[in-house]
Design an enzyme around this catalytic site. Structure first.
Site, PDB file in Angstrom:
ATOM      1  N   HIS A 168       0.836  -1.144   0.059  1.00 25.01           N
ATOM      2  CA  HIS A 168       0.010   0.014   0.006  1.00 25.01           C
ATOM      3  C   HIS A 168       0.743   1.220  -0.080  1.00 25.01           C
ATOM      4  O   HIS A 168       1.952   1.168   0.056  1.00 25.01           O
ATOM      5  CB  HIS A 168      -0.945   0.077   1.394  1.00 25.01           C
ATOM      6  N   CYS A 175       6.515   6.764   4.043  1.00 22.74           N
ATOM      7  CA  CYS A 175       5.314   5.705   3.564  1.00 22.74           C
ATOM      8  C   CYS A 175       4.297   6.214   2.353  1.00 22.74           C
ATOM      9  O   CYS A 175       3.458   5.369   2.169  1.00 22.74           O
ATOM     10  CB  CYS A 175       4.492   5.477   4.844  1.00 22.74           C
ATOM     11  N   HIS A 198       4.882   0.417  -0.286  1.00 21.84           N
ATOM     12  CA  HIS A 198       5.789  -0.474   0.372  1.00 21.84           C
ATOM     13  C   HIS A 198       4.898  -1.523   0.812  1.00 21.84           C
ATOM     14  O   HIS A 198       3.515  -1.618   0.770  1.00 21.84           O
ATOM     15  CB  HIS A 198       6.398   0.320   1.587  1.00 21.84           C
ATOM     16  N   HIS A 213       3.608  -4.498   3.781  1.00 15.53           N
ATOM     17  CA  HIS A 213       3.763  -5.550   4.961  1.00 15.53           C
ATOM     18  C   HIS A 213       3.310  -6.746   5.302  1.00 15.53           C
ATOM     19  O   HIS A 213       2.612  -7.358   4.519  1.00 15.53           O
ATOM     20  CB  HIS A 213       2.690  -4.532   6.192  1.00 15.53           C
ATOM     21  N   ASP A 232      -4.782 -10.545   0.598  1.00 17.30           N
ATOM     22  CA  ASP A 232      -3.479 -11.114   0.770  1.00 17.30           C
ATOM     23  C   ASP A 232      -2.859 -11.126  -0.793  1.00 17.30           C
ATOM     24  O   ASP A 232      -3.450 -11.426  -1.775  1.00 17.30           O
ATOM     25  CB  ASP A 232      -3.714 -12.875   1.141  1.00 17.30           C
ATOM     26  N   HIS A 233      -1.652 -10.788  -0.662  1.00 21.77           N
ATOM     27  CA  HIS A 233      -0.607 -10.332  -1.932  1.00 21.77           C
ATOM     28  C   HIS A 233      -1.402  -9.492  -2.907  1.00 21.77           C
ATOM     29  O   HIS A 233      -1.477 -10.000  -4.101  1.00 21.77           O
ATOM     30  CB  HIS A 233      -0.306 -11.873  -2.773  1.00 21.77           C
ATOM     31  N   GLU A 286       0.407  -4.180  12.002  1.00 20.00           N
ATOM     32  CA  GLU A 286       1.190  -4.069  10.809  1.00 20.00           C
ATOM     33  C   GLU A 286       2.554  -4.234  10.919  1.00 20.00           C
ATOM     34  O   GLU A 286       3.080  -4.528   9.917  1.00 20.00           O
ATOM     35  CB  GLU A 286       1.016  -2.467  10.558  1.00 20.00           C
TER      36      GLU A 286
END
Length: 150
Positions: free
Chosen positions: A17, A36, A42, A44, A82-83, A127
């Site tokens: 994100h 950020c 980037h 997580h 996810d991903h 996070e």
């Protein structure tokens, strides 16, 4: 009166994100979110904990079947985050920044669409190992839940 209990399920997912609010200028976004806000984004490795609260059923001895809880989380949340790039792949984040606070609210609203009413007690999203958000649904309306799309 039935005995009450809490059950918890922890899942993991990875997502990218960029912290960027459509309500702020580019300069304000950079000042607010710092590194950020990088245009490339980037990622997580998030940890998600879902906590349910309810009466222990006298026949089954359960608050909820963990198999159902696993399916609710996978089908309503993990399959969409996810991903993925939260900002590009999840419609919910088009009009709001993809902060961990908003991610926790998103998870809450998505689960409310499929779970028995009143069972969801708490959503916790880590996070990083040092940063987490706890969301309990305060302020969420039926309209919010209905409009929470992916």
């Amino acid at each position: 009166m039935a005995l009450m209990a809490y059950i918890s399920r922890t899942e993991h997912f990875s997502a990218a994100h960029r912290l960027h609010s459509p309500h702020l200028s580019d300069a304000e976004n950079l000042e607010t979110f710092g590194k950020c806000n990088h245009p490339g984004g980037h990622g997580h490795n998030y940890v998600l904990e879902i906590i349910l609260r309810g009466p222990i059923d006298e026949k089954t001895g359960m608050v909820a079947n963990i198999t159902d809880l696993k399916r609710w989380i996978k089908d309503s949340v993990l399959d969409y985050v996810d991903h993925r790039n939260l900002d590009r792949d999840v419609a919910f984040f088009v009009t709001r920044p993809s902060t961990t606070e908003n991610l926790a609210a998103f998870v809450w609203m998505r689960l409310c669409q499929v779970m028995p009413e009143g069972m969801l007690h708490k959503v916790i999203v880590w996070e990083t190992p040092k940063n987490k958000v706890i969301f309990t649904g305060e302020g969420v309306t039926a309209k919010d839940i209905e409009e929470c799309t992916v």
